[in-house]
Write an enzyme that holds these catalytic residues in place. Structure first.
Site, short mmCIF file in Angstrom:
data_model
loop_
_atom_site.label_atom_id
_atom_site.label_comp_id
_atom_site.label_asym_id
_atom_site.label_seq_id
_atom_site.Cartn_x
_atom_site.Cartn_y
_atom_site.Cartn_z
N CYS A 271 -20.10 10.03 12.34
CA CYS A 271 -19.55 8.86 11.67
C CYS A 271 -20.42 7.62 11.77
O CYS A 271 -20.18 6.63 11.07
CB CYS A 271 -18.14 8.57 12.20
SG CYS A 271 -16.96 9.89 11.82
N ASN B 256 -10.37 8.31 6.82
CA ASN B 256 -11.66 8.31 7.51
C ASN B 256 -12.60 9.22 6.74
O ASN B 256 -12.42 10.44 6.72
CB ASN B 256 -11.46 8.81 8.94
CG ASN B 256 -12.74 8.89 9.75
OD1 ASN B 256 -13.83 8.91 9.21
ND2 ASN B 256 -12.60 8.96 11.07
N HIS C 282 -16.94 1.39 10.71
CA HIS C 282 -16.50 2.74 10.38
C HIS C 282 -14.98 2.76 10.34
O HIS C 282 -14.30 2.22 11.22
CB HIS C 282 -17.02 3.71 11.45
CG HIS C 282 -16.37 5.05 11.39
ND1 HIS C 282 -16.30 5.80 10.24
CD2 HIS C 282 -15.73 5.78 12.36
CE1 HIS C 282 -15.66 6.92 10.49
NE2 HIS C 282 -15.30 6.94 11.76
#
Length: 324
Positions: free
Chosen positions: A113, A281, A251
């Site tokens: 990520c 996400n 993020h």
């Protein structure tokens, strides 16, 4: 040595909208539970015929259009992903072909990520020495590696891609980048099978070892304990203070976690940008998608300082300071 700037941004998400009730059905959780735990209300999942390279190429085209740069002008393409089309060749090679960027070197970066910031660092390093333009893409299709029965993960993730075009002069100046990896914590986020350590075979499939796994409590502890200090160090190294930051683009891990982190960072004048409410996400795509949406909405003004912050598997963290 050439100063590198962000010349354009772009994003792509698949058209299929997946509700919390649909995503959480097999895991036994409903919309109210997901919203309370994550602040996510829906996400996008790729169609059966869409792979990571398809999403990446679509975002790349949007970024090239935004920058006024053609694919033939690219000297490098870097794709940040932890869900590649195949273990090899690199997904970036497929993207190069789809875009017709015949003169561009193309390779992948996997920092999960945090990948977009790591890819940004790699591309900037190349361009400062050789010039030209780079396309940096974060793209992931997590829906293909989620255990439908694991409520800790299946409701968190969506699919998508975001991209930036880098080039000399003009645009938004990349003032500083920092990357960190804490390999002793590598077991907190992983897909156990599928590599040389544990190939995918019938036993691995039966055990579900091809699915994404995450120790959510430990990951949250990592973010809450380490991110504030790392951010403070990065801002100090960049010669700016928390009050100088106008925009925070992190993020998009979990909305509840982001609220906690943002409060701890005390970026008193900054706007926190979020896209997870509708996209979930999206892994390495989350920062460039969020940056592109804010940019195209006109959220940034000339001279604004934008802090990009990635964190996730590895465990890893990456920061970039961009002056719009």
């Amino acid at each position: 040595m050439t100063e590198v700037g962000v010349l354009g941004t772009g994003a792509y998400v698949p058209p299929r909208v997946v509700s919390n009730d649909e995503a959480g059905a097999a895991a036994g959780v409903d919309d109210a539970w997901v919203v309370r735990k994550t602040a996510i209300r829906e996400r996008r999942w790729a169609a059966p015929d869409q792979a990571t390279s398809d999403l990446a190429a679509a975002a790349g085209r949007a970024a090239l259009d935004s920058a006024g740069v053609t694919a033939e002008q690219l000297s490098v393409i870097v794709v940040a992903t932890s869900t590649p089309d195949r273990p090899q060749p690199p997904t970036a090679a497929y993207v190069q072909h789809l875009l017709g960027a015949v003169d561009a070197a193309a390779f992948d970066v996997n920092a999960v990520c945090s990948g977009e910031v790591f890819a940004l660092a790699a591309a900037e390093g190349i361009l400062t020495r050789r010039g030209g333009c780079a396309l940096v893409i974060g793209a992931d299709v997590y829906s293909r590696i989620l255990d439908p029965a694991d409520r800790r993960t299946v409701v968190l993730f969506g699919d998508g891609a975001g991209a930036m075009v880098l080039g000399p002069g003009g645009g938004a100046r990349v003032r500083n980048i920092a990357t960190h990896t804490f390999g002793e914590l590598s077991g907190l986020i992983e897909v156990p099978a599928g590599g040389s350590r544990l190939p995918v075979d019938r036993a691995a499939l039966d055990a579900g070892l091809h699915y994404f796994t995450m120790d959510g409590r430990a990951v949250r502890g990592f973010v809450e304990d380490r991110l504030p200090l790392l951010t403070k160090e990065f801002l100090h190294e960049s010669g700016v203070g928390p009050d100088d930051i106008a925009h925070f683009v992190p993020h998009q891990a979990n909305g509840v976690l982001l609220d906690t982190v943002f409060e701890t960072l005390a970026l008193s004048r900054a706007t926190l940008h979020r896209t997870l409410t509708h996209y979930g996400n999206t892994g390495a795509a989350s920062i460039p998608i969020t940056l592109a949406e804010a940019a195209h909405a006109g959220a940034f003004q000339h001279g604004d300082l934008i802090l990009l912050a990635g964190f996730g598997g590895g465990m890893a963290a990456g920061f970039a300071l961009v002056e719009w």
